[in-house]
Design a protein around this motif. Structure first.
Motif, PDB file in Angstrom:
ATOM      1  N   GLY A 179       0.782  -1.231   0.000  1.00 31.94           N
ATOM      2  CA  GLY A 179       0.000   0.000   0.000  1.00 31.94           C
ATOM      3  C   GLY A 179       0.812   1.279   0.000  1.00 31.94           C
ATOM      4  N   ASP A 180       2.115   1.184   0.205  1.00 31.55           N
ATOM      5  CA  ASP A 180       2.932   2.408   0.264  1.00 31.55           C
ATOM      6  C   ASP A 180       2.824   3.167  -1.045  1.00 31.55           C
ATOM      7  OD1 ASP A 180       3.820   1.078   2.431  1.00 31.55           O
ATOM      8  OD2 ASP A 180       5.935   1.524   2.128  1.00 31.55           O
TER       9      ASP A 180
ATOM     10  N   GLY B 215      -8.713  -2.325  -0.018  1.00 35.15           N
ATOM     11  CA  GLY B 215      -8.274  -0.938   0.042  1.00 35.15           C
ATOM     12  C   GLY B 215      -8.211  -0.386   1.444  1.00 35.15           C
ATOM     13  N   ALA B 216      -7.216  -0.816   2.200  1.00 37.97           N
ATOM     14  CA  ALA B 216      -6.962  -0.232   3.507  1.00 37.97           C
ATOM     15  C   ALA B 216      -5.481  -0.444   3.789  1.00 37.97           C
ATOM     16  CB  ALA B 216      -7.821  -0.870   4.577  1.00 37.97           C
ATOM     17  N   PHE B 217      -4.771   0.661   3.933  1.00 39.47           N
ATOM     18  CA  PHE B 217      -3.325   0.603   4.124  1.00 39.47           C
ATOM     19  C   PHE B 217      -2.958  -0.193   5.368  1.00 39.47           C
ATOM     20  CE2 PHE B 217       0.503   2.782   5.898  1.00 39.47           C
ATOM     21  CZ  PHE B 217       1.403   2.376   4.942  1.00 39.47           C
ATOM     22  N   VAL B 218      -3.786  -0.060   6.404  1.00 39.40           N
ATOM     23  CA  VAL B 218      -3.476  -0.688   7.682  1.00 39.40           C
ATOM     24  C   VAL B 218      -3.438  -2.223   7.551  1.00 39.40           C
ATOM     25  CG1 VAL B 218      -5.868  -0.781   8.517  1.00 39.40           C
ATOM     26  CG2 VAL B 218      -3.988  -0.606  10.164  1.00 39.40           C
TER      27      VAL B 218
ATOM     28  N   PHE C 105       1.861  15.746   3.318  1.00 36.75           N
ATOM     29  CA  PHE C 105       1.315  14.732   2.405  1.00 36.75           C
ATOM     30  C   PHE C 105       1.224  13.364   3.078  1.00 36.75           C
ATOM     31  CE2 PHE C 105       2.618  11.246  -0.446  1.00 36.75           C
ATOM     32  CZ  PHE C 105       1.516  11.187  -1.275  1.00 36.75           C
ATOM     33  N   PHE C 106       2.317  12.963   3.737  1.00 38.01           N
ATOM     34  CA  PHE C 106       2.315  11.644   4.369  1.00 38.01           C
ATOM     35  C   PHE C 106       1.379  11.590   5.570  1.00 38.01           C
ATOM     36  CE2 PHE C 106       6.414  10.952   2.141  1.00 38.01           C
ATOM     37  CZ  PHE C 106       6.028   9.811   1.471  1.00 38.01           C
TER      38      PHE C 106
ATOM     39  N   PHE D 282      -2.039  11.180   4.543  1.00 37.67           N
ATOM     40  CA  PHE D 282      -2.255   9.780   4.166  1.00 37.67           C
ATOM     41  C   PHE D 282      -2.504   8.912   5.394  1.00 37.67           C
ATOM     42  CE2 PHE D 282      -0.715   5.501   3.310  1.00 37.67           C
ATOM     43  CZ  PHE D 282      -1.318   5.200   2.104  1.00 37.67           C
TER      44      PHE D 282
ATOM     45  N   LYS E  25      -5.816   9.522   7.166  1.00 35.47           N
ATOM     46  CA  LYS E  25      -6.981   8.905   6.521  1.00 35.47           C
ATOM     47  C   LYS E  25      -6.963   7.390   6.644  1.00 35.47           C
ATOM     48  CE  LYS E  25      -7.881  12.575   3.294  1.00 35.47           C
ATOM     49  NZ  LYS E  25      -7.228  13.279   2.209  1.00 35.47           N
ATOM     50  N   GLU E  26      -5.780   6.808   6.731  1.00 34.18           N
ATOM     51  CA  GLU E  26      -5.687   5.354   6.770  1.00 34.18           C
ATOM     52  C   GLU E  26      -5.688   4.797   8.188  1.00 34.18           C
ATOM     53  OE1 GLU E  26      -6.205   3.478   4.373  1.00 34.18           O
ATOM     54  OE2 GLU E  26      -6.042   4.898   2.725  1.00 34.18           O
TER      55      GLU E  26
ATOM     56  N   CYS F 101      -6.962   3.276  11.399  1.00 32.11           N
ATOM     57  CA  CYS F 101      -8.203   2.512  11.507  1.00 32.11           C
ATOM     58  C   CYS F 101      -9.093   3.095  12.592  1.00 32.11           C
ATOM     59  CB  CYS F 101      -7.902   1.044  11.788  1.00 32.11           C
ATOM     60  SG  CYS F 101      -7.429   0.701  13.481  1.00 32.11           S
TER      61      CYS F 101
END
Lengths: 172, 592
Positions: free
Chosen positions: B192-193, B275-278, B440-441, B444, B447-448, B450
Motif C-alpha cells: 500500500g505504500d 483498500g486499507a493501508f493498515v 502529504f504523508f 495519508f 486517513k488510513e 483505523c
C-alpha cells in the motif's frame, strides 16, 4: 488505495431500482463460508457498480450476516461505494512520486473542467473523479487512469483534453 | 542457428507506456509480412523509464531497444530482423558494445528479480526451465527435514522484506514449534505504500517464484493452506497469480501429497484486499481475511501461535517468498555473500520521483544511497539539486543529501530516523518542499488510521492541522515543539506499526530540514515555492508587454491593465492559483 474516503451516505430506498436476483448466485457461492463478508460485498459491487441499500438487506436476510457489521466493513474499506458512479472513473494518482511532480494540478484542472469535486460524479453520470494513492506507474508520474488505461507525464491541460476527447468520442 | 526471438515487456508500467500497442504492431507485422521470428511476452524488466521495451535475441547477441512506440517498432523490425542491421541509436542495452543503460543492467544483482523480464509470467514451463520448482522438488526427493529447511533460511540471514526486518527463519521456527492440525502461510501482497511497486512487479513478472516460496514455507511449518492477500488495485498481478495457481494445480504442485512428500497437502488461494493501508499490518491483514474490518489486534498472541482463525500462521512478504527458492537451490552461504553483517542478501528498490532513471533495481545490501540514485538512477532530472530521498513510505522518513553516503541495510537506515520499509525510494530535488511532503504523508496516515487507538486517530489529525496552519502561513512559534510532543505521544501510545511510525516523516523532516519549517513559520516563505498561500505573484515591469493574456485568464480577476500597458496584480484579490504564471509567454510573472 483511495486516499479520500468516498461519500458513505447510503442511497434512499426509492432512489435506485436494482434487480436483486442478480446476486443470487453470489450468495449461494459464499453462504455459510467463513470470512465471506468481504467477497460478498466485492461481488455485489462488481455487479451493480456500487452497493445499494437493498443489497445489504438481501445479503443480511439470506446469509444471516449482521447489517451493522456489513455497514462497518463497507465503510472501513476504501473500495466500497455506496452511491452510483459515472460511466468512466477517472483515477488521479496521488502517490508520493506523483505528488512531488504536481499531481494536485491534474486534480484541480479536472475539478474545474468537470465542475465536480474529488469523489463526486458529474450530473450526466459520465465521469466520476477519484484520487488514488499510487497506481504503481511511478516512472510516468503524474499519472491518471481511466478504465484501465493509464495516461502518464500529464499536465493539467492535457488531462482535461483527454477527458474531453473521451466525452466527444462517446457522445457521437 | 538459433531462432531469433523478439520479446516485449508487458508489465503494468510498460502497458501504461503503450507496450500493448507495440506488441500488437509487431504481431501484425509478423503475420502480414510473414517474418520468421518468435514473438514472446515478458513482464517488468525494471527499466521503467525506457518503456516500451523490446528485446531482440538473434545469433549475434542480445539487443534491448528502449522507447519503442508503434512507429519505431516497424522501423526496428524492418531494419534489425529483415536487414540484419540493428538500429544503434535505439539500443539501450546489449552484451556486444557500450550502450547507454549497460551499467544499469550490469551493476545489479538479481536474486528476487532473477526471472523478471526473462520469462513469460504466464508460462510455468519457462519458469521451470530456469530451475523453477527445483528447490521444493529437491526437498521432496532428498527427504530434507523441516528443521533443515528452516536452518537454511536462518543461516542465509534473510530478514523480512516487508519493512519490519524480522529474521524470516525465526518466524518459521516459531510457527513450526506450534503444533496444530490446521496451519496457514500467508503472503502479504498488500503493497500500500504510495511510491512502491516492487511486489507488484514480482507478482506480475514471476508469480511462480512466490508460489514456490510459499510451498516451501508450507512444508517447513506443516501448513495446510496458503493465502495470498493481494491489493485489488493490482488486477494484472491477480490475473497472473490465478493463472499460475491453476498451472501449479495441473502439474500437481499444489494439492495432496505434493512433490512426493507423504502427507504434505497444501493449496493456495488469493484473497483480494479492499483498500486499507493498515491491512499491511499482519494482525489487521488476518482480521481482513476473516471478513472483518481490518483493525490490528494486540500482540501477543503472535500470529505464529494464534493467527488466522486462531491457528498458527506464518506471514511473509512477496519479496521474502521470492527469495526462498533461490536460497534453497544455491545455499545459505551463497546468499549471505551479499550484504552487510546484519542485513544479508539483496534488496529491490522502486526508484521514483525526480530521478532520471525511475524503475526497479535490485542491489546488494550495503551499497550507498548515492550509488543507487546517481549511478543506477542516473542523477536528478534536469540536473537540479538533490535534496532528500524518502525511504519507507508513510512509515519512513526523509534522508537529506548530506547523509546520502548512508549504506542501505536495516540498521543504518534506521539510525537516520527513516526505515528501510518495503523499498520505495522517492527522490526529491530543490523544488520539493519538505513541509509539504510531511503534510502529504500525514494526510495519508490520518486517513488510513483505523481509528482504534486514540493517539493515532486524533493525534495525526492534530498534527495535520498544525502542518496545514504552517503551510498556510499561519504557523505559530511553538508549533514545532507541539509537533514533536504529539509525535512522541503517538509513537508511544499506538498499538500497531501504522501509528508507531506515522510521525516519522514529520520527525525526520524537522530533524533535517528545520530551517524550512522556520522559513514557513517565521518568515512566511516557502523556499521551494510550493506552498501556495506563501507565494506572491508580481509583474516584472521590464518584461511585461501588456498582451492581456494573464488578465483574460485570471479566474479571480485580480489583474488589471490595458493593452500595451503594464499590468498589475492585486494581492488582496489574488488566489495564487498560478494561472498567470503558466500562461505568460514573456516570463514576466515573478514568483517569490
Amino acid at each position: 488505495m483511495r486516499i479520500s474516503r468516498n461519500n458513505k451516505s447510503i442511497d434512499k430506498p426509492s432512489q435506485v431500482e436494482v434487480d436483486l436476483s442478480r446476486i443470487d448466485k453470489l450468495i449461494q457461492k459464499y453462504k455459510g463460508k467463513k470470512g465471506n463478508m468481504i467477497p460478498l460485498l466485492q461481488g455485489a459491487q462488481e455487479i451493480f457498480g456500487f452497493l445499494p441499500r437493498k443489497v445489504f438487506e438481501k445479503i443480511s436476510l439470506e446469509t444471516g450476516l449482521e447489517l451493522s457489521e456489513m455497514y462497518g466493513v463497507a465503510t472501513f474499506y476504501a473500495q466500497f461505494r455506496m452511491a452510483p458512479v459515472g460511466r468512466h472513473i477517472i483515477k488521479v494518482c496521488h502517490g508520493t512520486a506523483c505528488h512531488v511532480q504536481n499531481a494536485k494540478e491534474i486534480s484541480e484542472a479536472l475539478e474545474e473542467a468537470l465542475k465536480i469535486k474529488d469523489g463526486e460524479t458529474t450530473r450526466d453520470r459520465f465521469f466520476t473523479l477519484e484520487s488514488v494513492a499510487c497506481l504503481g506507474c511511478c516512472s510516468l508520474a503524474p499519472v491518471m487512469m481511466i478504465g484501465g488505461q493509464a495516461y502518464g507525464k500529464l499536465t493539467g491541460n492535457e488531462s482535461v483534453k483527454i477527458v474531453k476527447t473521451i466525452r466527444i468520442a462517446e457522445s457521437n | 542457428m538459433t531462432k531469433t526471438t523478439v520479446t516485449v515487456g508487458l508489465g503494468s508500467c510498460g502497458i501504461a507506456a503503450g507496450a500493448s500497442k507495440t506488441f500488437q504492431k509487431i504481431k501484425d507485422l509478423k503475420e502480414t509480412e510473414n517474418i520468421d521470428f518468435e514473438l514472446r511476452k515478458t513482464s517488468c524488466i525494471g527499466m521503467c523509464y525506457r518503456e516500451p521495451l523490446v528485446e531482440i535475441v538473434d545469433e549475434t547477441g542480445t539487443y534491448l531497444y528502449g522507447d519503442i512506440n508503434e512507429d519505431r517498432a516497424i522501423e526496428v523490425i524492418e531494419k534489425h530482423i529483415n536487414q540484419h542491421d540493428p538500429i544503434r541509436e535505439y539500443i539501450v542495452y546489449t552484451d556486444l558494445f557500450d550502450a547507454p543503460e549497460n551499467y544499469f543492467i550490469e551493476s545489479q544483482v538479481k536474486i528476487v528479480l532473477r526471472n523478471c523480464g526473462y520469462i513469460d509470467p504466464e508460462s510455468i514451463e519457462e519458469y521451470e526451465a530456469r530451475k523453477g520448482y527445483n528447490a521444493i522438488r529437491e526437498i521432496g526427493e532428498n527427504k530434507i527435514s523441516r528443521e533443515a529447511v528452516i536452518q537454511t533460511v536462518l543461516d542465509s540471514g534473510i530478514r523480512g522484506r516487508g519493512g519490519g526486518g524480522f529474521p524470516t527463519g525465526m518466524k518459521w521456527k516459531f510457527a513450526n514449534a506450534n503444533k496444530s492440525p490446521e496451519k496457514y502461510v500467508i503472503c502479504n501482497a498488500d503493497e500500500g505504500d504510495p511510491g512502491a511497486f516492487m511486489d507488484r512487479s514480482v507478482l506480475e513478472g514471476d508469480p511462480h517464484s512466490v508460489l514456490e516460496g510459499m510451498i516451501i514455507a508450507g512444508y517447513a511449518i506443516e501448513a495446510t493452506q496458503g493465502v495470498i492477500y493481494c491489493r485489488a488495485e493490482y488486477p494484472l498481478a491477480i490475473t497472473r497469480l490465478n493463472i499460475a495457481i491453476q498451472q501449479a494445480h495441473q502439474k500437481g504442485y499444489l494439492g495432496v501429497n505434493i512433490f512426493g512428500i507423504e502427507g504434505f497437502n497444501f493449496d493456495i488461494y488469493i484473497k483480494e484486499g479492499a483498500g486499507a493501508f493498515v491491512c499491511g499490518e499482519e494482525t489487521a491483514l488476518i482480521a481482513s481475511i476473516e471478513g472483518e474490518r481490518g483493525m490490528p489486534r494486540k500482540r501477543p498472541p503472535f500470529p505464529a501461535s494464534s493467527g488466522l482463525w486462531k491457528n498458527p500462521t506464518n506471514i511473509n512478504n512477496v519479496e521474502t517468498f521470492a527469495n526462498i527458492p533461490w536460497i534453497m537451490i544455491n545455499g545459505a552461504a551463497a546468499y549471505a555473500v551479499y550484504g552487510t553483517e546484519k542485513s544479508k542478501g539483496t534488496k529491490v528498490f522502486a526508484l521514483a520521483g525526480k530521478v532520471k532513471n525511475s524503475g526497479l533495481v535490485e542491489v546488494p545490501m550495503g551499497v550507498t544511497i548515492n550509488d543507487v540514485i546517481f549511478r543506477l538512477g542516473g542523477g536528478i532530472k534536469q540536473d537540479k539539486k538533490f535534496k532528500a530521498v524518502q525511504l519507507g513510505g508513510p512509515s519512513g522518513g526523509c534522508i537529506p543529501e548530506y547523509l546520502s553516503d548512508t549504506i542501505v541495510d536495516y540498521d543504518s537506515v534506521n539510525a537516520t530516523g527513516a526505515i528501510m520499509g518495503s523499498g520505495g525510494m522517492v527522490v526529491m530535488d530543490e523544488t520539493t518542499c519538505m513541509v509539504d511532503v510531511a503534510k502529504f504523508f500525514l494526510d495519508f496516515t490520518r486517513k488510513e488510521s483505523c481509528g482504534k487507538c486514540t493517539f493515532c486517530r486524533m493525534g495525526t489529525m492534530r498534527m495535520l492541522e498544525i502542518l496545514e496552519r504552517i503551510t498556510n502561513g499561519k504557523g505559530a512559534e511553538d508549533d514545532l515543539s507541539k509537533l514533536e510532543e504529539l509525535a512522541y505521544q503517538i509513537k508511544d501510545n499506538s498499538l500497531c506499526g501504522l501509528g508507531q511510525t506515522a510521525p516519522n516523516p514529520v520527525l525526520t523532516t524537522i530533524k533535517y530540514f528545520r530551517d524550512e519549517y522556520e522559513a514557513h513559520i517565521f518568515h512566511k516563505k516557502c523556499p521551494a515555492k510550493v506552498c501556495r498561500p506563501l507565494l506572491t505573484y508580481t509583474v516584472d515591469e521590464e518584461k511585461c508587454t501588456g498582451c492581456m493574456v494573464c488578465l483574460k485568464n485570471c479566474p479571480a480577476k485580480a489583474i488589471t491593465g490595458e493593452r500595451k500597458k503594464l499590468h498589475y496584480i492585486d494581492q488582496e484579490i489574488c488566489t495564487k492559483c498560478g494561472v498567470c504564471f503558466s500562461k505568460c509567454k514573456f516570463e514576466s510573472i515573478v514568483l517569490s
